[in-house]
Design an enzyme around this catalytic site. Structure first.
Site, PDB file in Angstrom:
ATOM      1  N   LYS A 114      -5.675   4.593   8.852  1.00 38.20           N
ATOM      2  CA  LYS A 114      -4.692   5.194   8.257  1.00 38.20           C
ATOM      3  C   LYS A 114      -5.180   6.823   8.386  1.00 38.20           C
ATOM      4  O   LYS A 114      -4.719   8.349   8.819  1.00 38.20           O
ATOM      5  CB  LYS A 114      -4.258   5.500   6.877  1.00 38.20           C
ATOM      6  CG  LYS A 114      -3.751   3.433   7.110  1.00 38.20           C
ATOM      7  CD  LYS A 114      -3.877   2.518   5.326  1.00 38.20           C
ATOM      8  CE  LYS A 114      -3.014   1.725   4.467  1.00 38.20           C
ATOM      9  NZ  LYS A 114      -3.103   1.551   3.836  1.00 38.20           N
ATOM     10  N   SER A 170       0.568  -0.847   0.038  1.00 38.43           N
ATOM     11  CA  SER A 170       0.067   0.261   0.421  1.00 38.43           C
ATOM     12  C   SER A 170       0.332   1.046   0.001  1.00 38.43           C
ATOM     13  O   SER A 170       0.598   2.089  -0.054  1.00 38.43           O
ATOM     14  CB  SER A 170      -0.949  -0.326   0.755  1.00 38.43           C
ATOM     15  OG  SER A 170      -0.337   0.352   2.059  1.00 38.43           O
TER      16      SER A 170
HETATM   17 CA   LIG Z   1      -0.354  -1.829   4.500  1.00 38.63          CA
END
Ligand SMILES: [Ca+2]
Ligand SMILES: [Ca+2]
Ligand SMILES: [Ca+2]
Ligand SMILES: [Ca+2]
Ligand SMILES: [Ca+2]
Ligand SMILES: [Ca+2]
Ligand SMILES: [Ca+2]
Ligand SMILES: [Ca+2]
Ligand SMILES: [Ca+2]
Ligand SMILES: [Ca+2]
Ligand SMILES: [Ca+2]
Ligand SMILES: [Ca+2]
Lengths: 220, 220, 220, 220, 220, 220
Positions: free
Chosen positions: E137, E94
């Site tokens: 996040k 990611s």
């Molecule tokens: Ca990740």
């Protein structure tokens, strides 16, 4: 458990494998590519089968003038040996004779007879060495439409255990050296060339002398 | 458990292995190929046996003028050492003397006597070092048709445990250095050449001077 | 558990190992070969012992002018360090001083005294660092016929635990730096040469100027 | 648990480690050798510590003109970083600042102050990053005779937990960047040189033009 | 769980990680060094994260003329990507968008906006691909002082599950391609250059012609 | 389980995977970069899938004149094959035909039809070989908006087990060789060039003669 190839092809050889579920035809494919002397192997091959390809490759390099290939040629090509299918693990040294045949075929561009199969370990001197599972392998050859099977001479003694119908349906030829294999499996024989170390060094020296002369001609 | 070779061959040496099921003849094959100083080993060899080939190779390189081989030669060849059969794991340092003999034979192209077998670790100075399983190894040699067996001098003390019929059927020669092995195992002796570091540097300097002169001759 | 060497040899040094079954003499062998700056190690060595050879090698390269070796020399040789016997696993950093001595000996071609043994880790600056198992190592040295043993200064304090007969049968010399080891272990001392970075760059520049001149002389 | 160095040395830096049994002085040694830009690390280092040396090395290469080192220099040397003793496993990123200092010291040949110790991870931009085990590390520094300890600014908050006698026996200096570390730890400061990409390319172009001219002068 | 950077920096990008204990800011650092086209990665990165750096690097090389970088430039530099802290294992794809941004920034020397963070896998064509842990996040971004967060367009549907205060405290920008990321994250935009394969081959041919001419001018 | 691509793209091919939870579209991406003949693969690929890329690559190199690519071209480029998403492990040989198509597309810069998907192992001679999970793969293709699916001829027999609505919603084309795949999947066909070994050697000889002449012209 595989079928015989449908045409004579360059670099394609039918080997015979022996697995826990019986014998099987193994289609060994070699390809020659422009390169730098590298050998690539694929097909989920175990270490022993990879080493048998190494041994086959070194043997072929050691006899290359006999098959019409100048040794420096090897530094300008790569050889890729693949044994489909890609998902089935394969191992063992018994495809050695087939590996040699496949490599010689791609080097010489001489096709391999499609109705022949072979089994046998190969030594670094090209000797055919005995293998296991002869019965299962011969059964697979018969079922797969193979006409002729090459086996190591040291396995000749095992033929007594083979059912008669198998022995009648196949031409079984014991061989003791790769020389015999190539004679039987290639559709025609390669032409040997002259090549020895002295020749090679002379050639190298001649090239060097020419180069030196060219350089010295610039003096005046 | 193997048989003696049927003819004297270049690069083929009979070693003696000791496994859980007894002694065995080991046919060590070396091949010399055009190359760049690489060493390849195959035959399902363990790390200790691979290291024994490394040691054998370094020892041979260190004595190369004594066997008539100019050291730069090593940068232009590859050596492949194979120990059939390819499916049986092999390990241990006791084939060191045989490895040296095999490498010297391919380098000099002098065949090895077919009726001789040998066992012994080799040090980096060429000393023969003691091994285990002497009795089993000698039995295998006798059964395999070997006439002469070379053993390390440090194993001479173990001969008292060997059955008389074995000792009578074999010529057993204790050796303390590779020098003695090569004298006995090669069908003829290699001719030494002159080669020392000063000579090498002089040669290099001479080549360089010639090249410089060629370049400077272009000036006028 | 090993014996002292029977003659002074180039590249052969007696180290002292400490294993679960007591102390032992370790015969370290180095060989210098024409090559390209590679280091090979054999003898079933563990990672720590291999790293101790790396450290020894870097230390020697860092002091090469002091032992009369021009640094560019390293790019033209390979060094092989072997520790027989090949089947016994060996590990630990305590052979560091012996590794340095062995490498210096093959580089300078000065033999090592056969009746000396040594134990001690070496730092990248050549300092002798303490080791374990001093008692067992000294016993092995005595039994093996060694006369003189070099130990790290930091192990001097452990001498009180050593039996008197061992201390009387051996000359035990504590050392704090490789310099002292080389003075004691080599049969003669190498002659230092002048070599610094400025010198090296000057030499390189000179070579380059000569080459440039040769090229420009072709202009007219 | 180690002692401070006894003299200012090039490439030797005292780090602080934190193990299960407390803090410890770590003597980091770097050596510069003629070579080709390789980095060697020894001392039974774990992957994280090896990566911290990689990061330290890249950071130093990125600032090399600021420490008076022309970037092409890196292609002509090898650097060996060793952390004795060789038998003790070491890991973690907290020696990053010490690694940078050690590498800068061998590159510039400027000695490191012997009575200083340091702990701190380093980022690729040279920032000092927080570490664990501050108390144990400071105790080890005090016991080892260290006078000054550099710690990451982000660990300043942990000083409240440190016993007064430790804080009184040591000069503890929080730092936030390698710049401050080098000012404090090196016995003198390196002189920056001018070097930017344009300069580098200009230099390369000039070299090329000279070479071309030399070639073309051969025309007439 | 990290804080936003305190200034715009070249090669430093804030990524967002999702671990078992919540979201976290990830400070990605890239450095450009003189070299030969090598990529180094450190920071205890797992194989998937390393592969995401490989993909990011290939993508950037494939668009290099669009960011003003001539493709041959890549053969003269090394790039080091580090993700502190060095002791924490990190993995997952990611950070792909952040890796691309970081590499473009060091290549162009254009700083990255310090108050921006981003998450998203990148395909070999530069497409932004969906990631997991969006809520965690975004919370980490808010706590860390980030103003703007770039997320993959395919994660837009997950925004309905994000608490209002988080969505109000952050500017959340869905992106579908790296192009949009670079526009938003770099403090200024790189200038494209003309470069296609024909141009490259023409340049190569021109260089060759010049060299040939120089050689042929020596004829007369 | 993926969607068809939204436009025809160079190097992007839709494969079909079969996992424990059903069929899935696999988006295979290849990229061509200036380089030196290297192949990079990413996307958490297992060994069998990596080997299928090796086989695909060798096959394409072996037919390169047929797709208009001069063999020496391969030494000047790198190819990167990536299979998103990067976190999902993928394995098996059944993407072989798709790998060949993807590599041919980047080499020729001819886009791949976006509404086509394919499954099938590839042999080193370009033969399409049978795969498993046909039903699940076809279902995934239908759901993903694919119009046409290429399957190996040897899987034609499995079509009887496929629900009618699937067979009606898709054009299913059995293929026995890569040739048929390229005809169907590329938006236009590449133009073959003349290239054989003799041509290659002639070209090399011509280049060499020119170079020699240039050198000899300097003599006068
Ligand atoms: Ca990740
Ligand atoms: Ca099968
Ligand atoms: Ca088999
Ligand atoms: Ca056997
Ligand atoms: Ca043995
Ligand atoms: Ca022993
Ligand atoms: Ca030890
Ligand atoms: Ca310690
Ligand atoms: Ca630590
Ligand atoms: Ca953190
Ligand atoms: Ca997926
Ligand atoms: Ca599959």
């Amino acid at each position: 458990y595989g079928l015989a190839e449908t045409e004579d092809q360059v670099g394609v050889v039918t080997g015979l494998a022996w697995t826990s579920v019986g014998g099987e035809l193994l289609s060994i494919e070699a390809l020659r590519l422009p390169g730098k002397g590298r050998m690539k192997t694929t097909g989920k091959l175990g270490d022993v089968m990879k080493e048998s390809i190494d041994a086959a490759s070194s043997y072929v390099r050691s006899i290359s003038p006999q098959i019409g290939v100048k040794p420096p040629k090897f530094e300008t090509i790569d050889i890729h040996v693949h044994v489909p299918d890609g998902a089935t693990p394969k191992d063992g040294p018994s495809a050695g004779l087939a590996m040699v045949t496949s490599i010689v075929s791609v080097l010489t561009q001489i096709p391999v007879r499609k109705d022949i199969a072979m089994t046998g370990e190969v030594s670094l001197r090209g000797n055919a060495m005995p293998i296991g599972g002869l019965k299962e392998k011969l059964l697979a050859a018969l079922r797969g439409g193979i006409k002729t099977v090459l086996i190591p001479k040291d396995n000749e003694k095992d033929l007594s255990e083979i059912p008669d119908n198998v022995k009648e349906g196949l031409t079984i030829i014991p061989v003791s050296h790769v020389r015999e294999v190539l004679k039987l499996a290639l559709v025609r024989q390669p032409e040997p060339i002259e090549w020895d170390e002295a020749a090679e060094e002379a050639a190298a020296a001649a090239r060097k002398a020419t180069a030196d002369a060219a350089v010295q001609h610039t003096a005046h």
